[in-house]
Write an enzyme that holds these catalytic residues in place. Structure first.
Site, PDB file in Angstrom:
ATOM      1  N   HIS A  79      -1.307   6.147  -3.839  1.00 46.86           N
ATOM      2  CA  HIS A  79       0.006   6.187  -3.206  1.00 46.86           C
ATOM      3  C   HIS A  79       0.994   5.409  -4.068  1.00 46.86           C
ATOM      4  O   HIS A  79       0.623   4.405  -4.693  1.00 46.86           O
ATOM      5  CB  HIS A  79      -0.018   5.531  -1.822  1.00 46.86           C
ATOM      6  CG  HIS A  79      -0.513   6.405  -0.726  1.00 46.86           C
ATOM      7  ND1 HIS A  79      -1.182   5.910   0.376  1.00 46.86           N
ATOM      8  CD2 HIS A  79      -0.427   7.755  -0.522  1.00 46.86           C
ATOM      9  CE1 HIS A  79      -1.488   6.896   1.198  1.00 46.86           C
ATOM     10  NE2 HIS A  79      -1.042   8.024   0.671  1.00 46.86           N
ATOM     11  N   CYS A 131       1.135  -1.034   3.379  1.00 43.96           N
ATOM     12  CA  CYS A 131       0.431   0.051   4.063  1.00 43.96           C
ATOM     13  C   CYS A 131       0.443  -0.123   5.577  1.00 43.96           C
ATOM     14  O   CYS A 131       0.473   0.857   6.330  1.00 43.96           O
ATOM     15  CB  CYS A 131      -1.017   0.147   3.577  1.00 43.96           C
ATOM     16  SG  CYS A 131      -1.213   0.787   1.899  1.00 43.96           S
TER      17      CYS A 131
END
Length: 279
Positions: free
Chosen positions: A178, A272
């Site tokens: 990511h 996150c």
């Protein structure tokens, strides 16, 4: 639209109050493998994860930020990673469509909660994993990752939905699957990033836009030091990212270290666990 760099040394670091959505890790565990960090044979400690998460949330509140909560659902051990659920700008939320079926049920749950919180939710056509791969740089533009989790076509869709230019960047190292594991947006003019995670053309784009970017080393990248949350002055980051914390302080930011090491077993860190809500 022409995008120009702004040299951050001419600006003063100023914190701004933020609003975050978070999810308690009540069912957190590593039960499958969908990134290189996940090893189901390595034990996870859900109670420890809950304690670490509580400290993270308390830190946000201590820094003056508003925190909203979504209740976790059983059988969704990664639901704690709220950042992957959407990206929000000016009261609109571009929803997620997860790459892997293990996480698919998170998307409608988060979309329902965002609707409750007053956001206009636009479901996506293409696979994308929210703020995992869409990093909003103030009111200037959005840095968007592709290569592992987010379909490149989602970048244009997000641009149309959210009304900000989207700059595509290619991730090339599967450990940094990511964009928010490879880049931390610190304020509208400053980022920290780990160049080896990105393709050469993407590094060239960042060098042009952010000539004074902070460059993280291997050690800090590997402890998810770049998976950080910034309010423009305070930067909440993993306690293990020692050199990056010193670099931040030298550039006028205030590093705020937290231990979220349990979440690293699933490939996550402070960012996150945190979805910013931009009204």
């Amino acid at each position: 639209m022409t995008l120009t760099a702004v040299r951050p040394e001419t600006l003063q670091r100023t914190p701004t109050s933020r609003r975050y959505l978070v999810c308690p890790p009540r069912y957190f565990a590593v039960q499958y493998t969908i990134n290189p960090w996940m090893h189901p044979e390595v034990p996870t400690d859900t109670d420890r994860a809950c304690r670490q998460w509580q400290v993270l949330v308390a830190t946000y509140r201590r820094l003056g930020h508003q925190v909203d909560v979504i209740e976790p659902l059983p059988d969704l051990p990664d639901m704690v990673f709220a950042a992957n659920a959407a990206v929000t700008v000016a009261g609109r939320a571009y929803g997620a469509k997860f790459r892997f079926p293990q996480r698919a049920a998170e998307a409608p749950a988060y979309q329902a909660r965002l609707t409750e919180l007053g956001f206009t939710v636009i479901p996506p056509t293409y696979v994308n994993e929210g703020e995992g791969d869409f990093l909003v740089v103030g009111r200037r533009f959005i840095l968007a990752g592709h290569g592992f989790r987010t379909d490149h076509r989602a970048h244009r869709e997000a641009e149309n939905v959210l009304g900000l230019p989207v700059i595509s960047l290619e991730l090339v190292d599967p450990r940094y699957y990511h964009l928010d594991t490879a880049i931390a947006v610190l304020d509208e003019t400053t980022i920290a990033y780990y160049p080896p995670a990105l393709s050469r053309p993407s590094r060239a784009i960042l060098a042009e836009l952010f000539p004074d970017a902070i460059v993280a080393d291997d050690a800090d990248a590997e402890v998810f030091g770049l998976n950080a949350v910034s309010d423009g002055y305070h930067v909440v980051l993993p306690v293990q990212a020692h050199r990056l914390a010193r670099q931040l302080a030298a550039r006028g930011f205030q590093p705020v270290s937290v231990d979220v090491s349990e979440f690293r077993k699933a490939g996550g860190g402070p960012k996150c666990c945190t979805l910013e809500l931009r009204a």
